[in-house]
Enzyme design. Sequence first.
Site, mmCIF file in Angstrom:
data_model
loop_
_atom_site.group_PDB
_atom_site.id
_atom_site.type_symbol
_atom_site.label_atom_id
_atom_site.label_comp_id
_atom_site.label_asym_id
_atom_site.label_seq_id
_atom_site.Cartn_x
_atom_site.Cartn_y
_atom_site.Cartn_z
ATOM 1 N N THR A 10 -9.904 2.845 -22.004
ATOM 2 C CA THR A 10 -10.580 2.222 -20.853
ATOM 3 C C THR A 10 -10.620 0.698 -20.959
ATOM 4 O O THR A 10 -10.174 -0.021 -20.055
ATOM 5 C CB THR A 10 -12.034 2.757 -20.750
ATOM 6 O OG1 THR A 10 -11.984 4.176 -20.700
ATOM 7 C CG2 THR A 10 -12.742 2.209 -19.530
ATOM 8 N N VAL A 11 -11.158 0.197 -22.074
ATOM 9 C CA VAL A 11 -11.350 -1.260 -22.184
ATOM 10 C C VAL A 11 -10.003 -1.970 -22.306
ATOM 11 O O VAL A 11 -9.766 -3.002 -21.664
ATOM 12 C CB VAL A 11 -12.281 -1.607 -23.371
ATOM 13 C CG1 VAL A 11 -12.474 -3.118 -23.463
ATOM 14 C CG2 VAL A 11 -13.635 -0.915 -23.220
ATOM 15 N N GLU A 126 -18.381 -10.358 -28.244
ATOM 16 C CA GLU A 126 -19.199 -10.443 -27.021
ATOM 17 C C GLU A 126 -19.295 -9.102 -26.298
ATOM 18 O O GLU A 126 -20.343 -8.731 -25.761
ATOM 19 C CB GLU A 126 -18.601 -11.503 -26.086
ATOM 20 C CG GLU A 126 -19.416 -11.793 -24.867
ATOM 21 C CD GLU A 126 -20.799 -12.336 -25.194
ATOM 22 O OE1 GLU A 126 -20.906 -13.479 -25.645
ATOM 23 O OE2 GLU A 126 -21.800 -11.595 -25.017
ATOM 24 N N VAL A 129 -22.094 -5.923 -27.011
ATOM 25 C CA VAL A 129 -23.474 -5.784 -26.530
ATOM 26 C C VAL A 129 -23.522 -6.075 -25.038
ATOM 27 O O VAL A 129 -23.119 -7.152 -24.589
ATOM 28 C CB VAL A 129 -24.432 -6.743 -27.279
ATOM 29 C CG1 VAL A 129 -25.858 -6.563 -26.780
ATOM 30 C CG2 VAL A 129 -24.367 -6.520 -28.783
ATOM 31 N N ILE A 133 -22.058 -8.800 -19.840
ATOM 32 C CA ILE A 133 -23.047 -9.887 -19.873
ATOM 33 C C ILE A 133 -22.799 -10.755 -21.108
ATOM 34 O O ILE A 133 -22.727 -10.223 -22.212
ATOM 35 C CB ILE A 133 -24.497 -9.333 -19.956
ATOM 36 C CG1 ILE A 133 -24.771 -8.343 -18.834
ATOM 37 C CG2 ILE A 133 -25.508 -10.473 -19.949
ATOM 38 C CD1 ILE A 133 -26.151 -7.682 -18.931
ATOM 39 N N GLU A 187 -19.587 6.767 -24.319
ATOM 40 C CA GLU A 187 -18.842 6.694 -25.572
ATOM 41 C C GLU A 187 -17.990 7.955 -25.709
ATOM 42 O O GLU A 187 -18.247 8.971 -25.051
ATOM 43 C CB GLU A 187 -19.819 6.614 -26.753
ATOM 44 C CG GLU A 187 -20.648 5.354 -26.780
ATOM 45 C CD GLU A 187 -19.784 4.089 -26.827
ATOM 46 O OE1 GLU A 187 -18.976 3.945 -27.745
ATOM 47 O OE2 GLU A 187 -19.909 3.260 -25.908
ATOM 48 N N ASP A 198 -26.175 4.308 -29.460
ATOM 49 C CA ASP A 198 -25.402 3.160 -28.971
ATOM 50 C C ASP A 198 -26.330 1.967 -28.686
ATOM 51 O O ASP A 198 -26.037 0.834 -29.076
ATOM 52 C CB ASP A 198 -24.636 3.573 -27.703
ATOM 53 C CG ASP A 198 -23.888 2.407 -27.095
ATOM 54 O OD1 ASP A 198 -22.868 1.986 -27.673
ATOM 55 O OD2 ASP A 198 -24.330 1.885 -26.050
ATOM 56 N N LYS A 202 -26.566 -1.835 -30.575
ATOM 57 C CA LYS A 202 -26.576 -3.126 -29.879
ATOM 58 C C LYS A 202 -27.827 -3.939 -30.201
ATOM 59 O O LYS A 202 -27.756 -5.148 -30.435
ATOM 60 C CB LYS A 202 -26.462 -2.891 -28.370
ATOM 61 C CG LYS A 202 -25.123 -2.284 -27.971
ATOM 62 C CD LYS A 202 -25.161 -1.757 -26.546
ATOM 63 C CE LYS A 202 -23.829 -1.188 -26.102
ATOM 64 N NZ LYS A 202 -23.933 -0.393 -24.873
HETATM 65 P P1 NDP Z 1 -11.380 4.953 -25.074
HETATM 66 O O1 NDP Z 1 -11.694 6.241 -25.729
HETATM 67 O O2 NDP Z 1 -11.138 4.917 -23.612
HETATM 68 O O3 NDP Z 1 -10.109 4.292 -25.791
HETATM 69 C C1 NDP Z 1 -9.966 4.264 -27.174
HETATM 70 C C2 NDP Z 1 -8.490 4.072 -27.525
HETATM 71 O O4 NDP Z 1 -8.339 4.048 -28.943
HETATM 72 C C3 NDP Z 1 -7.607 5.212 -27.022
HETATM 73 O O5 NDP Z 1 -6.308 4.712 -26.821
HETATM 74 C C4 NDP Z 1 -7.623 6.163 -28.211
HETATM 75 O O6 NDP Z 1 -6.533 7.026 -28.278
HETATM 76 C C5 NDP Z 1 -7.552 5.169 -29.366
HETATM 77 N N1 NDP Z 1 -8.140 5.718 -30.582
HETATM 78 C C6 NDP Z 1 -9.391 6.139 -30.765
HETATM 79 N N2 NDP Z 1 -9.555 6.582 -32.029
HETATM 80 C C7 NDP Z 1 -8.353 6.457 -32.628
HETATM 81 C C8 NDP Z 1 -7.880 6.756 -33.920
HETATM 82 N N3 NDP Z 1 -8.675 7.280 -34.850
HETATM 83 N N4 NDP Z 1 -6.587 6.510 -34.209
HETATM 84 C C9 NDP Z 1 -5.770 5.994 -33.275
HETATM 85 N N5 NDP Z 1 -6.158 5.687 -32.025
HETATM 86 C C10 NDP Z 1 -7.444 5.912 -31.705
HETATM 87 O O7 NDP Z 1 -12.547 3.969 -25.484
HETATM 88 P P2 NDP Z 1 -13.079 2.688 -24.695
HETATM 89 O O8 NDP Z 1 -11.958 1.867 -24.245
HETATM 90 O O9 NDP Z 1 -14.099 3.131 -23.702
HETATM 91 O O10 NDP Z 1 -13.893 1.958 -25.845
HETATM 92 C C11 NDP Z 1 -13.241 1.173 -26.816
HETATM 93 C C12 NDP Z 1 -14.296 0.403 -27.606
HETATM 94 O O11 NDP Z 1 -15.003 -0.441 -26.720
HETATM 95 C C13 NDP Z 1 -15.339 1.281 -28.277
HETATM 96 O O12 NDP Z 1 -15.734 0.678 -29.482
HETATM 97 C C14 NDP Z 1 -16.499 1.260 -27.297
HETATM 98 O O13 NDP Z 1 -17.730 1.489 -27.907
HETATM 99 C C15 NDP Z 1 -16.402 -0.164 -26.813
HETATM 100 N N6 NDP Z 1 -16.981 -0.427 -25.502
HETATM 101 C C16 NDP Z 1 -16.662 0.372 -24.430
HETATM 102 C C17 NDP Z 1 -17.174 0.075 -23.186
HETATM 103 C C18 NDP Z 1 -16.839 0.895 -21.992
HETATM 104 O O14 NDP Z 1 -17.377 0.612 -20.918
HETATM 105 N N7 NDP Z 1 -15.988 1.885 -22.093
HETATM 106 C C19 NDP Z 1 -18.063 -1.090 -22.985
HETATM 107 C C20 NDP Z 1 -18.310 -1.857 -24.174
HETATM 108 C C21 NDP Z 1 -17.793 -1.517 -25.382
HETATM 109 P P3 NDP Z 1 -6.559 8.427 -27.477
HETATM 110 O O15 NDP Z 1 -6.482 8.079 -26.028
HETATM 111 O O16 NDP Z 1 -5.341 9.111 -28.004
HETATM 112 O O17 NDP Z 1 -7.843 9.099 -27.855
HETATM 113 N N1 HSE Z 2 -21.314 3.698 -23.669
HETATM 114 C C1 HSE Z 2 -21.747 2.366 -23.502
HETATM 115 C C2 HSE Z 2 -22.774 2.322 -22.384
HETATM 116 C C3 HSE Z 2 -20.577 1.488 -23.164
HETATM 117 O O1 HSE Z 2 -22.923 3.320 -21.668
HETATM 118 O O2 HSE Z 2 -23.449 1.309 -22.238
HETATM 119 C C4 HSE Z 2 -20.935 0.032 -23.162
HETATM 120 O O3 HSE Z 2 -21.230 -0.422 -24.435
#
Ligand code: NDP
Ligand code: HSE
Length: 433
Positions: A10-11, A126, A129, A133, A187, A198, A202
């Site tokens: 996602t991110v 950044e 948390v 923001i 998450e 979570d 933060k």
């Molecule tokens: P996603 O699950 O959407 O993406 C994670 C990515 O990392 C996927 O490509 C996943 O692969 C890969 N991945 C996860 N674990 C492994 C592993 N063990 N080995 C190899 N690849 C791996 O997560 P998000 O993008 O939502 O979140 C990413 C980070 O950002 C996290 O730390 C989250 O807490 C943080 N975050 C997320 C927010 C949000 O709104 N989503 C907001 C703020 C922070 P695969 O697709 O194959 O599982």
């Molecule tokens: N899972 C977290 C939330 C993502 O819902 O706020 C942002 O850190």
Amino acid sequence: MRIALLGAGTVASGVVRVLQRNQDELCRRAGRGIEVVGVAARNATKARQAIGAEPPLSSDFHALATREDVDIVVELMGGIEPARELVLAAIRAGKHVVTANKALLALHGNEIFAAAQTHGVMVAFEAAVAGGIPIIKAVREGLAANRIEWVAGIINGTTNFILSSMREQGVDFETALQQAQRLGYAEADPGFDIDGVDAAHKITLLCALAFGVPVQFERAHVQGIRDLEIADIRYAEQLGYRIKLLGITRRSEEGIELRVHPTLIPAARLVANVEGAMNAVVVQGDAVGPTLFYGKGAGAEATASSVIADLVDITRLHTADPGHRVPHLAFQPGALADTPILPMSQVRTAYYLRIHVRDEAGVLAEITRILAEHGMSIDALLQRPSGESDAHTDVIVLTHQTLERRMDEALQRIQALDSVLAPVVRLRKEELR
Ligand code: NDP
Ligand code: HSE
């Protein structure tokens, strides 16, 4: 600047999109272009769907994290391992790191920041948390003049989305959670959101930044919204309060409070009206007074906004002498304090109690007598009229501030009364003045 992304979810999708869309503007801000030279993903098909056709894909995370032509490694995988090992490998290879991974930093931040210090690189977080923001920058730089007194925030979008959906639309817990997952807020393990973990990650980071102490997640009190009942949301509303999952950290003479739990806050406070996946953080400084930061706490592009701000910062600062950069935890590494984090029994707060009782003479008097004997003063009382055939009812008590230890002792006695028919519901209440 050449960027490597670890993870393509996602991110990462938001980061790639916003970097592409705003590349000219970003170049004007940073003074040079920022280019994604590689993305590591374990599932190429899924990754291509997320990040599009352009950035080169790799399945070797370690090789990409340490590749010679990479300047900044952006960790967007989540979880502890292999993220921790990859971040440390990147640091040891002299790469700057940007991460959105609050779990990793709350548990291993001290180790990671020390490694970054040793190798003269920056670790920016950044996005870790409150999503979009810029609260880290605000606490670390914008409020640097202040002795910060407390920080309280709605810092988990998923739980706030669930609470809003339950209160406003009467949606049940499971349906609201599924919606939050579909929207990319939750998450990978949504238990982290629902159980307050979570938010605790933060607030642990904010605590370190606000008070200049090491990162100490293991000392945080963590309670989520899994057991919250709609009845309490309604009673709170009748008394002029909203229930929010708050992260709170406060400095007192005895030490520092560090806690996450569902909290009643007056409906009139701005922060009580933060709905959906929006986040808000109130920071009380001795010079500035209260400040409120509001915005999207989760989602692809909102989070990318913070990740890219870190990329711009590093691009501007990477040639600066490491000693002249902003310290990772706001205070110089040698100047961190050892102020203790207080156990919950020593925390002072006010309470909401829902006591399900037999509806008979003297019950209320017994309850108020026990509270008085433990030095607690009552702020408000509400008794739901029992139906004609009902012999039991709910009594709601709001107390003024007291020590949690005293409340624990009083509740043991109240619970033991014959007239109390169910486990007492105890929630904490904060006025956030
Ligand atoms: P996603 O699950 O959407 O993406 C994670 C990515 O990392 C996927 O490509 C996943 O692969 C890969 N991945 C996860 N674990 C492994 C592993 N063990 N080995 C190899 N690849 C791996 O997560 P998000 O993008 O939502 O979140 C990413 C980070 O950002 C996290 O730390 C989250 O807490 C943080 N975050 C997320 C927010 C949000 O709104 N989503 C907001 C703020 C922070 P695969 O697709 O194959 O599982
Ligand atoms: N899972 C977290 C939330 C993502 O819902 O706020 C942002 O850190």
